[in-house]
Write a protein that holds these residues in place. Sequence first.
Motif, PDB file in Angstrom:
ATOM      1  N   ILE A   4      63.747  58.671  44.707  1.00  0.00           N
ATOM      2  CA  ILE A   4      62.445  58.030  44.691  1.00  0.00           C
ATOM      3  C   ILE A   4      62.675  56.573  44.372  1.00  0.00           C
ATOM      4  CG2 ILE A   4      60.154  57.959  43.649  1.00  0.00           C
ATOM      5  CD1 ILE A   4      60.450  60.979  43.134  1.00  0.00           C
ATOM      6  N   GLU A   5      62.445  55.757  45.369  1.00  0.00           N
ATOM      7  CA  GLU A   5      62.604  54.329  45.212  1.00  0.00           C
ATOM      8  C   GLU A   5      61.311  53.783  44.724  1.00  0.00           C
ATOM      9  OE1 GLU A   5      63.871  52.036  48.508  1.00  0.00           O
ATOM     10  OE2 GLU A   5      65.419  53.492  48.961  1.00  0.00           O
ATOM     11  N   ILE A   6      61.170  53.996  43.551  1.00  0.00           N
ATOM     12  CA  ILE A   6      60.224  53.157  42.936  1.00  0.00           C
ATOM     13  C   ILE A   6      61.182  52.032  42.782  1.00  0.00           C
ATOM     14  CG2 ILE A   6      58.959  52.790  40.844  1.00  0.00           C
ATOM     15  CD1 ILE A   6      57.956  55.593  41.162  1.00  0.00           C
ATOM     16  N   GLU A   7      61.568  51.647  43.905  1.00  0.00           N
ATOM     17  CA  GLU A   7      61.988  50.353  44.324  1.00  0.00           C
ATOM     18  C   GLU A   7      60.921  49.599  43.625  1.00  0.00           C
ATOM     19  OE1 GLU A   7      60.904  48.725  48.369  1.00  0.00           O
ATOM     20  OE2 GLU A   7      62.742  49.795  48.775  1.00  0.00           O
ATOM     21  N   ILE A   8      60.725  50.161  42.428  1.00  0.00           N
ATOM     22  CA  ILE A   8      59.437  50.007  41.820  1.00  0.00           C
ATOM     23  C   ILE A   8      59.082  48.576  41.993  1.00  0.00           C
ATOM     24  CG2 ILE A   8      58.033  50.209  39.784  1.00  0.00           C
ATOM     25  CD1 ILE A   8      60.145  52.155  38.751  1.00  0.00           C
ATOM     26  N   TRP A   9      58.273  48.413  42.958  1.00  0.00           N
ATOM     27  CA  TRP A   9      57.645  47.125  42.982  1.00  0.00           C
ATOM     28  C   TRP A   9      56.539  47.295  41.974  1.00  0.00           C
ATOM     29  CZ3 TRP A   9      58.359  43.059  46.735  1.00  0.00           C
ATOM     30  CH2 TRP A   9      59.445  43.279  47.548  1.00  0.00           C
ATOM     31  N   ALA A  10      56.714  46.706  40.834  1.00  0.00           N
ATOM     32  CA  ALA A  10      55.712  46.764  39.781  1.00  0.00           C
ATOM     33  C   ALA A  10      55.319  45.348  39.440  1.00  0.00           C
ATOM     34  CB  ALA A  10      56.281  47.481  38.549  1.00  0.00           C
ATOM     35  N   ALA A  11      54.075  45.152  39.114  1.00  0.00           N
ATOM     36  CA  ALA A  11      53.584  43.820  38.787  1.00  0.00           C
ATOM     37  C   ALA A  11      52.855  43.862  37.477  1.00  0.00           C
ATOM     38  CB  ALA A  11      52.660  43.318  39.897  1.00  0.00           C
ATOM     39  N   LYS A  12      53.199  42.945  36.597  1.00  0.00           N
ATOM     40  CA  LYS A  12      52.526  42.875  35.303  1.00  0.00           C
ATOM     41  C   LYS A  12      51.606  41.672  35.286  1.00  0.00           C
ATOM     42  CE  LYS A  12      53.646  43.840  30.650  1.00  0.00           C
ATOM     43  NZ  LYS A  12      54.753  44.253  29.822  1.00  0.00           N
ATOM     44  N   MET A  20      52.651  54.289  49.343  1.00  0.00           N
ATOM     45  CA  MET A  20      53.800  55.183  49.366  1.00  0.00           C
ATOM     46  C   MET A  20      54.301  55.398  50.794  1.00  0.00           C
ATOM     47  SD  MET A  20      53.986  59.091  47.848  1.00  0.00           S
ATOM     48  CE  MET A  20      53.255  58.569  46.297  1.00  0.00           C
ATOM     49  N   THR A  21      55.618  55.517  50.924  1.00  0.00           N
ATOM     50  CA  THR A  21      56.259  55.887  52.179  1.00  0.00           C
ATOM     51  C   THR A  21      57.167  57.071  51.892  1.00  0.00           C
ATOM     52  OG1 THR A  21      56.238  53.612  52.994  1.00  0.00           O
ATOM     53  CG2 THR A  21      57.823  55.108  54.013  1.00  0.00           C
ATOM     54  N   VAL A  22      57.158  58.063  52.773  1.00  0.00           N
ATOM     55  CA  VAL A  22      58.000  59.250  52.621  1.00  0.00           C
ATOM     56  C   VAL A  22      58.847  59.393  53.878  1.00  0.00           C
ATOM     57  CG1 VAL A  22      58.022  61.759  52.328  1.00  0.00           C
ATOM     58  CG2 VAL A  22      56.254  60.381  51.198  1.00  0.00           C
ATOM     59  N   GLY A  23      60.120  59.660  53.692  1.00  0.00           N
ATOM     60  CA  GLY A  23      60.999  59.873  54.830  1.00  0.00           C
ATOM     61  C   GLY A  23      62.019  60.957  54.541  1.00  0.00           C
ATOM     62  N   TYR A  24      62.370  61.688  55.577  1.00  0.00           N
ATOM     63  CA  TYR A  24      63.415  62.701  55.471  1.00  0.00           C
ATOM     64  C   TYR A  24      64.649  62.163  56.176  1.00  0.00           C
ATOM     65  CZ  TYR A  24      60.021  65.956  53.619  1.00  0.00           C
ATOM     66  OH  TYR A  24      59.081  66.558  52.822  1.00  0.00           O
ATOM     67  N   LEU A  25      65.778  62.232  55.483  1.00  0.00           N
ATOM     68  CA  LEU A  25      67.041  61.710  55.972  1.00  0.00           C
ATOM     69  C   LEU A  25      68.066  62.838  56.058  1.00  0.00           C
ATOM     70  CD1 LEU A  25      67.163  58.722  53.443  1.00  0.00           C
ATOM     71  CD2 LEU A  25      66.216  58.676  55.742  1.00  0.00           C
ATOM     72  N   ILE A  27      53.404  49.425  42.262  1.00  0.00           N
ATOM     73  CA  ILE A  27      52.620  49.046  43.431  1.00  0.00           C
ATOM     74  C   ILE A  27      53.125  49.659  44.726  1.00  0.00           C
ATOM     75  CG2 ILE A  27      51.695  46.953  42.406  1.00  0.00           C
ATOM     76  CD1 ILE A  27      53.855  45.356  43.801  1.00  0.00           C
ATOM     77  N   LYS A  28      54.365  50.141  44.772  1.00  0.00           N
ATOM     78  CA  LYS A  28      54.908  50.723  46.002  1.00  0.00           C
ATOM     79  C   LYS A  28      56.003  51.702  45.657  1.00  0.00           C
ATOM     80  CE  LYS A  28      55.710  50.871  50.557  1.00  0.00           C
ATOM     81  NZ  LYS A  28      56.392  52.103  50.800  1.00  0.00           N
ATOM     82  N   VAL A  29      55.997  52.842  46.337  1.00  0.00           N
ATOM     83  CA  VAL A  29      57.011  53.884  46.139  1.00  0.00           C
ATOM     84  C   VAL A  29      57.529  54.332  47.497  1.00  0.00           C
ATOM     85  CG1 VAL A  29      57.391  56.256  45.350  1.00  0.00           C
ATOM     86  CG2 VAL A  29      55.937  54.736  44.032  1.00  0.00           C
ATOM     87  N   ASN A  30      58.839  54.496  47.590  1.00  0.00           N
ATOM     88  CA  ASN A  30      59.452  55.119  48.764  1.00  0.00           C
ATOM     89  C   ASN A  30      60.115  56.403  48.287  1.00  0.00           C
ATOM     90  OD1 ASN A  30      58.834  52.988  50.550  1.00  0.00           O
ATOM     91  ND2 ASN A  30      60.608  51.853  49.838  1.00  0.00           N
ATOM     92  N   ILE A  31      59.856  57.499  48.979  1.00  0.00           N
ATOM     93  CA  ILE A  31      60.473  58.777  48.633  1.00  0.00           C
ATOM     94  C   ILE A  31      61.341  59.209  49.810  1.00  0.00           C
ATOM     95  CG2 ILE A  31      60.063  61.217  48.106  1.00  0.00           C
ATOM     96  CD1 ILE A  31      57.419  60.384  46.828  1.00  0.00           C
ATOM     97  N   TRP A  32      62.616  59.438  49.530  1.00  0.00           N
ATOM     98  CA  TRP A  32      63.562  59.872  50.556  1.00  0.00           C
ATOM     99  C   TRP A  32      64.093  61.229  50.150  1.00  0.00           C
ATOM    100  CZ3 TRP A  32      62.219  56.544  53.874  1.00  0.00           C
ATOM    101  CH2 TRP A  32      62.062  55.197  53.560  1.00  0.00           C
ATOM    102  N   ALA A  33      64.099  62.173  51.065  1.00  0.00           N
ATOM    103  CA  ALA A  33      64.571  63.525  50.758  1.00  0.00           C
ATOM    104  C   ALA A  33      65.402  64.063  51.909  1.00  0.00           C
ATOM    105  CB  ALA A  33      63.381  64.453  50.496  1.00  0.00           C
ATOM    106  N   VAL A  34      66.294  65.010  51.589  1.00  0.00           N
ATOM    107  CA  VAL A  34      67.138  65.633  52.616  1.00  0.00           C
ATOM    108  C   VAL A  34      66.702  67.061  52.922  1.00  0.00           C
ATOM    109  CG1 VAL A  34      69.128  64.162  52.099  1.00  0.00           C
ATOM    110  CG2 VAL A  34      68.894  66.371  50.950  1.00  0.00           C
ATOM    111  N   GLU A  35      65.711  67.550  52.195  1.00  0.00           N
ATOM    112  CA  GLU A  35      65.145  68.872  52.476  1.00  0.00           C
ATOM    113  C   GLU A  35      63.650  68.810  52.160  1.00  0.00           C
ATOM    114  OE1 GLU A  35      65.922  71.620  48.592  1.00  0.00           O
ATOM    115  OE2 GLU A  35      67.711  71.131  49.759  1.00  0.00           O
TER     116      GLU A  35
END
Length: 134
Positions: free
Chosen positions: A125-133, A108-113, A78-86
């Motif tokens: 990739i933070e599929i901080e996985i908010w997943a729901a069954k 989805m949220t994308v951020g460069y760190l 249900i929600k993904v956070n993607i963090w990248a350095v390049e």
Amino acid sequence: MNNEKITRKNPKSMPAPVGNYTHITKIPRTAELYVTSGQIGTDRNGRIPDHMNVQILNTFSNIQAVLAAEGLTADDIIKVNIWAVEPIDWNHLYATWGSLLGQEYPAMTVGYLTALGLPELKIEIEIEIWAAKV
């Protein structure tokens, strides 16, 4: 039998998403919620490859494994956070997502760190996985 399911939509009152994601993901009240840690591009032996696209491939493979461990699939995300350095090669990321997880895209949220948890990591990739069954 429960007919409720996770639904995704993009309201007509908003601009279309600029990438492959949805603005709203609705989780039924009866869903069981799972939250995972962010996944990184280590291979099965714990090695971290140098190239970001290989890290992306490994990350999605790891995402599949963590989902499968609980009987979840990409449809449950249900929600993904993607963090990248390049800069991310979006064509590669979307192609990998599509081949491993299908064409359903969650919120989805994308951020460069400037850095991630280990210096050799280029993406998490933070599929901080908010997943729901349901």
